[in-house]
Design a protein around this motif. Structure first.
Motif, short mmCIF file in Angstrom:
data_model
loop_
_atom_site.label_atom_id
_atom_site.label_comp_id
_atom_site.label_asym_id
_atom_site.label_seq_id
_atom_site.Cartn_x
_atom_site.Cartn_y
_atom_site.Cartn_z
N UNK B 87 47.06 43.04 76.81
CA UNK B 87 46.34 44.29 77.07
C UNK B 87 44.86 44.05 77.37
N UNK B 88 44.38 42.86 77.04
CA UNK B 88 42.97 42.58 77.28
C UNK B 88 42.73 41.09 77.36
N UNK B 89 41.68 40.72 78.10
CA UNK B 89 41.34 39.31 78.25
C UNK B 89 40.56 38.83 77.04
N UNK B 90 40.74 37.56 76.69
CA UNK B 90 39.96 36.94 75.63
C UNK B 90 39.22 35.74 76.20
N UNK B 91 37.99 35.55 75.71
CA UNK B 91 37.11 34.50 76.24
C UNK B 91 37.04 33.31 75.29
N UNK B 92 36.74 32.10 75.83
CA UNK B 92 36.68 30.91 74.98
C UNK B 92 35.54 31.01 73.96
N UNK B 93 35.71 30.30 72.85
CA UNK B 93 34.71 30.18 71.78
C UNK B 93 34.41 31.49 71.06
N UNK B 94 35.25 32.51 71.29
CA UNK B 94 35.06 33.78 70.59
C UNK B 94 36.08 33.84 69.45
N UNK B 95 35.66 34.27 68.26
CA UNK B 95 36.63 34.32 67.16
C UNK B 95 37.72 35.37 67.38
N UNK B 96 38.94 34.96 67.12
CA UNK B 96 40.09 35.87 67.18
C UNK B 96 40.76 35.82 65.81
N UNK B 97 41.23 36.96 65.34
CA UNK B 97 42.00 37.01 64.10
C UNK B 97 43.41 37.45 64.43
N UNK B 98 44.39 36.61 64.08
CA UNK B 98 45.79 36.94 64.32
C UNK B 98 46.42 37.34 62.99
N UNK B 99 47.23 38.38 63.03
CA UNK B 99 47.89 38.81 61.80
C UNK B 99 49.09 39.68 62.10
N UNK B 100 49.70 40.19 61.04
CA UNK B 100 50.88 41.02 61.21
C UNK B 100 51.28 41.69 59.92
N UNK B 101 52.22 42.63 60.06
CA UNK B 101 52.74 43.39 58.92
C UNK B 101 54.25 43.51 59.05
N UNK B 102 54.94 43.41 57.93
CA UNK B 102 56.39 43.61 57.93
C UNK B 102 56.66 45.10 58.08
N UNK B 103 57.38 45.48 59.13
CA UNK B 103 57.63 46.90 59.38
C UNK B 103 59.05 47.30 58.99
N UNK B 104 59.95 46.32 58.84
CA UNK B 104 61.33 46.66 58.50
C UNK B 104 61.99 45.44 57.87
N UNK B 105 62.81 45.70 56.88
CA UNK B 105 63.52 44.63 56.18
C UNK B 105 64.93 45.13 55.95
N UNK B 106 65.93 44.42 56.44
CA UNK B 106 67.30 44.93 56.30
C UNK B 106 68.32 43.81 56.36
N UNK B 107 69.56 44.12 55.93
CA UNK B 107 70.66 43.15 56.02
C UNK B 107 71.69 43.68 56.99
N UNK B 108 72.24 42.77 57.77
CA UNK B 108 73.18 43.19 58.81
C UNK B 108 74.10 42.02 59.12
N UNK B 109 75.40 42.25 59.07
CA UNK B 109 76.37 41.20 59.38
C UNK B 109 76.17 39.96 58.54
N UNK B 110 75.78 40.16 57.27
CA UNK B 110 75.57 39.02 56.37
C UNK B 110 74.25 38.30 56.57
N UNK B 111 73.40 38.82 57.44
CA UNK B 111 72.11 38.16 57.69
C UNK B 111 70.96 38.98 57.09
N UNK B 112 69.95 38.25 56.61
CA UNK B 112 68.74 38.88 56.05
C UNK B 112 67.67 38.89 57.14
N UNK B 113 67.28 40.09 57.56
CA UNK B 113 66.40 40.23 58.72
C UNK B 113 65.10 40.94 58.36
N UNK B 114 64.07 40.64 59.10
CA UNK B 114 62.80 41.36 58.97
C UNK B 114 62.17 41.50 60.34
N UNK B 115 61.52 42.65 60.52
CA UNK B 115 60.77 42.88 61.76
C UNK B 115 59.29 42.92 61.40
N UNK B 116 58.48 42.25 62.21
CA UNK B 116 57.03 42.27 61.97
C UNK B 116 56.31 42.73 63.23
#
Lengths: 163, 139
Positions: B87-116
């Protein structure tokens, strides 16, 4: 700025037509080069003993890395390193392009030692109105990655925004 | 420690990752990823001159979001899908912070899944590269 973009029958005929396959190699050196390029410090992407201790056959592909396309002068794109022939092209005449985004879907693990056969196609075409660029043609490309056992291990979709 | 199913909930934040890639790092990424577009390393390239700078590869940010998720999982699971939009350009030598949040946690077909949901915030706090992932936990 494009006057009016139309998705013609000629454009639609391109959707789903697969390119010839091209080989991507996954090697210990290529995995390390990618992991180093991103800035990983996790030893699992560099040290085979650490990778095996973590349960992998060899160094695993870091997320978004799907092997390095074999480079052959004349047949490969000198800037982007992939094959020049990626299937039928769209003669839309639009001069500008932006990278819209990417999605990778994994079906199995991919590790150093694997050889992936990759085909790609245009999987979708749509038109979007943008405040800054006017109409844009959204071209979604999908690449399918099949390993040496014949198993589809990943699909990657990318969006090119032409205007 | 590999991530386990009981170690997080919906709403949990992923440990943040800070980056400020300079030209040398982008050259390493070009070598590893194969994208030698001069817009990402050559200040004399016409498009760089027009923009006033080289810019960070979109794919570098995509791969860095992969590193964020990989660091969080610590090989306690695998990524099923990973996506982002530029959505936007980033320039060199500029600080970037990467992160995330768990938005969904569920079990399906015997698998443990999470969406972030994922972000790459620039120095001004703007998310230039929103993304998302679905992961499958081993235990």
């Amino acid at each position: 700025m494009a006057e009016k973009i139309e998705i013609t029958e000629e454009f639609n005929a391109v959707i789903g037509v697969q390119s010839d396959p091209w080989i991507h190699e996954v090697t210990t050196t290529s995995v390390r080069a990618f992991a180093r390029g991103v800035g990983y410090s996790d030893p699992v992407y560099f040290d085979e003993e650490a990778a095996k201790a973590a349960g992998y056959r060899s160094l695993p592909c870091p997320p978004t890395y799907l092997g390095t396309p074999v480079f052959i002068p004349g047949l490969s794109n000198d800037t982007f390193s992939g094959p020049k022939n990626t299937g039928p092209s769209l003669n839309h005449g639009l001069k500008n392009v932006l990278d819209g985004g990417a999605e990778t879907e994994y079906f199995a693990d991919i590790c150093a030692g694997d050889t992936l056969s990759v085909t790609s196609c245009c999987s979708d075409l749509s038109i979007r109105e943008s405040k800054t660029t006017g109409q844009m043609l959204i071209v979604t490309s999908e690449s399918t990655y099949t390993n040496q056992e014949g198993q589809v291990v990943a699909k990657q979709r990318g969006q090119g925004l032409f205007y | 420690m590999p991530l386990t199913w009981n170690a997080f909930d919906e709403g949990s934040a992923l440990p943040e990752l800070q980056k400020a890639p300079g030209v040398t790092q982008l050259v390493k990424y070009a070598a590893g990823g194969g994208d030698f577009n001069p817009l990402h390393h050559d200040f004399a390239f016409p498009q760089s001159k027009t923009l006033g700078s080289i810019i960070i590869h979109g794919r570098f940010k995509y791969a860095a979001l992969g590193e964020l998720v990989s660091n969080w999982l610590d090989h306690g699971g695998r990524i099923r899908t990973l996506s982002c939009q530029y959505r936007g350009m980033d320039l060199p030598d500029q600080p970037m912070v990467l992160g995330g949040t768990v938005t969904r946690k569920w079990e399906e077909g015997g698998e443990k899944l999470a969406e972030v949901k994922l972000f790459v915030n620039n120095a001004g706090g703007k998310n230039t590269t929103p993304g998302s992932a679905v992961v499958v936990l081993n235990n």
